[in-house]
Design a protein around this motif. Sequence first.
Motif, PDB file in Angstrom:
ATOM      1  N   LEU A  78     -55.792 115.719  13.788  1.00  0.00           N
ATOM      2  CA  LEU A  78     -55.970 115.249  14.628  1.00  0.00           C
ATOM      3  C   LEU A  78     -57.299 114.454  15.310  1.00  0.00           C
ATOM      4  O   LEU A  78     -58.207 114.891  15.457  1.00  0.00           O
ATOM      5  N   LEU A 110     -66.128 121.547   2.525  1.00  0.00           N
ATOM      6  CA  LEU A 110     -64.267 120.497   2.830  1.00  0.00           C
ATOM      7  C   LEU A 110     -63.576 121.229   2.664  1.00  0.00           C
ATOM      8  O   LEU A 110     -63.458 122.668   1.738  1.00  0.00           O
ATOM      9  N   PRO A 111     -62.641 120.957   3.535  1.00  0.00           N
ATOM     10  CA  PRO A 111     -61.677 121.549   4.060  1.00  0.00           C
ATOM     11  C   PRO A 111     -60.687 121.719   3.254  1.00  0.00           C
ATOM     12  O   PRO A 111     -59.642 122.400   3.443  1.00  0.00           O
ATOM     13  N   ALA A 117     -63.554 119.509  14.104  1.00  0.00           N
ATOM     14  CA  ALA A 117     -63.676 120.221  13.926  1.00  0.00           C
ATOM     15  C   ALA A 117     -64.336 120.086  12.105  1.00  0.00           C
ATOM     16  O   ALA A 117     -64.856 120.278  11.669  1.00  0.00           O
ATOM     17  N   GLN A 138     -72.960 116.556  19.939  1.00  0.00           N
ATOM     18  CA  GLN A 138     -72.383 115.987  18.839  1.00  0.00           C
ATOM     19  C   GLN A 138     -72.898 115.017  17.977  1.00  0.00           C
ATOM     20  O   GLN A 138     -72.064 114.838  16.341  1.00  0.00           O
ATOM     21  N   VAL A 190     -54.206 122.356   9.766  1.00  0.00           N
ATOM     22  CA  VAL A 190     -54.407 121.359  10.924  1.00  0.00           C
ATOM     23  C   VAL A 190     -55.517 121.438  11.229  1.00  0.00           C
ATOM     24  O   VAL A 190     -55.517 122.609  12.006  1.00  0.00           O
ATOM     25  N   MET A 191     -56.302 120.234  12.155  1.00  0.00           N
ATOM     26  CA  MET A 191     -57.728 120.230  13.012  1.00  0.00           C
ATOM     27  C   MET A 191     -57.730 119.546  12.855  1.00  0.00           C
ATOM     28  O   MET A 191     -57.414 118.354  13.224  1.00  0.00           O
ATOM     29  N   GLY A 192     -58.691 119.235  14.365  1.00  0.00           N
ATOM     30  CA  GLY A 192     -59.490 118.357  14.663  1.00  0.00           C
ATOM     31  C   GLY A 192     -60.560 117.628  14.313  1.00  0.00           C
ATOM     32  O   GLY A 192     -61.442 118.252  12.872  1.00  0.00           O
ATOM     33  N   LYS A 248     -73.472 115.783  14.100  1.00  0.00           N
ATOM     34  CA  LYS A 248     -72.667 115.307  12.676  1.00  0.00           C
ATOM     35  C   LYS A 248     -72.195 113.787  12.598  1.00  0.00           C
ATOM     36  O   LYS A 248     -72.001 112.958  11.374  1.00  0.00           O
ATOM     37  N   GLN A 253     -71.511 121.824   8.392  1.00  0.00           N
ATOM     38  CA  GLN A 253     -71.678 123.129   7.373  1.00  0.00           C
ATOM     39  C   GLN A 253     -71.431 122.948   5.687  1.00  0.00           C
ATOM     40  O   GLN A 253     -71.760 123.507   4.955  1.00  0.00           O
ATOM     41  N   THR A 268     -67.874 118.768  11.633  1.00  0.00           N
ATOM     42  CA  THR A 268     -68.646 119.767  11.946  1.00  0.00           C
ATOM     43  C   THR A 268     -68.176 120.363  10.127  1.00  0.00           C
ATOM     44  O   THR A 268     -69.747 120.680   9.972  1.00  0.00           O
ATOM     45  N   LEU A 269     -67.305 120.452   9.724  1.00  0.00           N
ATOM     46  CA  LEU A 269     -67.778 121.191   8.936  1.00  0.00           C
ATOM     47  C   LEU A 269     -68.143 120.785   7.699  1.00  0.00           C
ATOM     48  O   LEU A 269     -68.533 120.768   6.875  1.00  0.00           O
ATOM     49  N   VAL A 270     -67.677 119.591   7.277  1.00  0.00           N
ATOM     50  CA  VAL A 270     -68.222 118.955   6.110  1.00  0.00           C
ATOM     51  C   VAL A 270     -69.752 118.115   6.782  1.00  0.00           C
ATOM     52  O   VAL A 270     -70.380 118.218   5.672  1.00  0.00           O
ATOM     53  N   ASN A 271     -70.151 117.255   8.014  1.00  0.00           N
ATOM     54  CA  ASN A 271     -72.257 116.887   7.753  1.00  0.00           C
ATOM     55  C   ASN A 271     -72.341 118.441   8.202  1.00  0.00           C
ATOM     56  O   ASN A 271     -72.949 117.653   7.650  1.00  0.00           O
TER      57      ASN A 271
END
Lengths: 363, 165, 106
Positions: free
Chosen positions: A246, A147-148, A136, A41, A131-133, A44, A144, A139-142
């Motif tokens: 969440l 922005l979801p 998640a 982790q 709805v995501m953790g 991130k 990849q 990971t996606l933002v920092n």
Amino acid sequence: MRGTEFAIVGAGPAGLSAAIEAARAGVQVMLIDENEKPGGQLFKQIHKFFGSKEHYAGIRGIDIGAQLLSEVEACGVEVMLDSVVWGGFADHTLGIIRDQKNLQLKAKKILLATGAAENALAFPGWTLPGVMGAGAIQTLVNVQRVLPGRRVLMVGSGNVGLIVSYQLLQAGAEVVAVLEAVPKVGGYGVHASKLRRHGVPILTSTTIKEARGKERVEKAISIGLDHDWREIPGTEREYEADVICLALGLTPLSELAWMAGCQFEYIPQLGGHVPVHDSNMETTVRGIYVAGDVSGIEEASTAMEEGKLAGIAVAEALGYLSAEEAASRKEAVLRRLDELRSGPFGEARNQAKERLHQQRCSQ
Amino acid sequence: MTLEKNGVLSLEELAELPGMPSKERLEQGPVAVIECAQEIPCNPCEEACPSGAIQVGEPITNLPVLIEDKCTGCGLCIAACPGQAIFVVDMTYSDKEAIVQLPYEFLPLPEKGETIDGLDREGQRICTARVVKVLNPKKFDRTPVVTIAVPKGCAMAVRDIAIRR
Amino acid sequence: MRVEEHPILGEMKKPSFVEIEVDGEVIQAIAGEPIAAALLAAGKSIFRYTRKLHEPRGVFCAIGRCTDCMMVVDGVPNVRTCVTPVKAGMKIQTQHGLGEFRSVLQ
């Protein structure tokens, strides 16, 4: 069947730190991770860490991660990536799947540093895309840099929820609110203050009631809670949101420790069922150690220190460090761990860890 | 504590912090304002101060104490604080204005001369601020420090500037 | 959407793009990124529909644990798109139910 002296499952902060400590003492180390890149982790965590200079305070998690990686490379540790450890057995065998083939590894000593998984919360609409953790989102933002969504409702005000909310603001999203079910903010006040001064509302005694949307999240409904955790009718509030995040705590990923026959203790302050271990980080199965979140949910700083403890203990057990040398190194680490576990935020964890150590030693 | 209830320190809580400068010291020139209120093991502020004006000592959970006579208002502590809880205030900037130096980790970074909304601890816009300086050296490790000029009466309330999208 | 400028991460280094096909539509993806990231960046949020109630699912854990993000990739169903890197020319399809393995065996 391959063999090694010290197999470490999980190349996050705990695993990396253990590998460095043991390899520097002369131990043959194999570090295994299921991901294509090590770091767990850490990569991130784009914020500056707390603590003292010795704890890398003021340095961003991503840079600490890079530092650990270069140290591991310099130590001659063998790193096996894209490798899933599916089995861990009391006879010190590990089952690994790599390149769609099964291989077995026998190790004199094993460290399980497999981290933790996020807790989920089921509520009407929770399965809707959007709805995501919190992990998640991080990971996606920092990692990849994706922005979801644009308007995020954060559920949970522990340090993870507060920090990820701030990181969402940094990435250009809006955080419509942070909801917290208990009557007070879970994480550090300073993390909350940074959000409040940008107008992000933090609502305590409030939880998520429902997510609405046709095929993805479009609205989120929150509701107030009374002292008995019951919803208070009439306190619903509707938010326009396309993401509901969440951040509800973590639970140790301890399947391998179960398989190997380690004894567990249920400790809510440490995230649930944790493998009993002593201050050498050794479990009730001789030669199998744990470190980091799998041994109790804390933070990256404590994971690194616990990894060091395990690395020193293994080096000593394998005869690479004398008892005196090991004792003096462990003392320094234990002192740093005590510091990290001091104060009102650390006390409960400190007591829990002490109880675990005592329990292990009495066996 | 209102900080625990909703993430904002009340004026009463602020007044009691050992990191708060006295009214007299504020009127003498730039000085650090350390809004750190919880016992967290942490001391980069003490390490960053070149004048020995911030004392944490041991255990490192101690709240930072501001030694106001030693503080020169240099602002090196602002970027060092991982909680972004330190500011520098200079009440002597001019007759009508004071300056506030604050950490700002967002894009776009404002530019000298720009006007921008000054926000209080609850995110309310309480004044228009004028950007006097933006410092972003490598040493600050990506925590730029923005200096804004605000009406004197707001100097102890403005603690951030708006994020522009 | 992609975060091209970031106050801590800096500017995105010039990425090398590859083309992948999603339900017949060609989209740009960054070489080596997880399929799920490319889809989310392109604004796609529904990855599959459940077997019994045909409910949409997207990304939940993004770390390969929850199976929300599974799609059919180059004919193989139940591929966890959050931990599978894109490859040029990959064909990705929204999965319905559990997918079919028969298409792979033939």
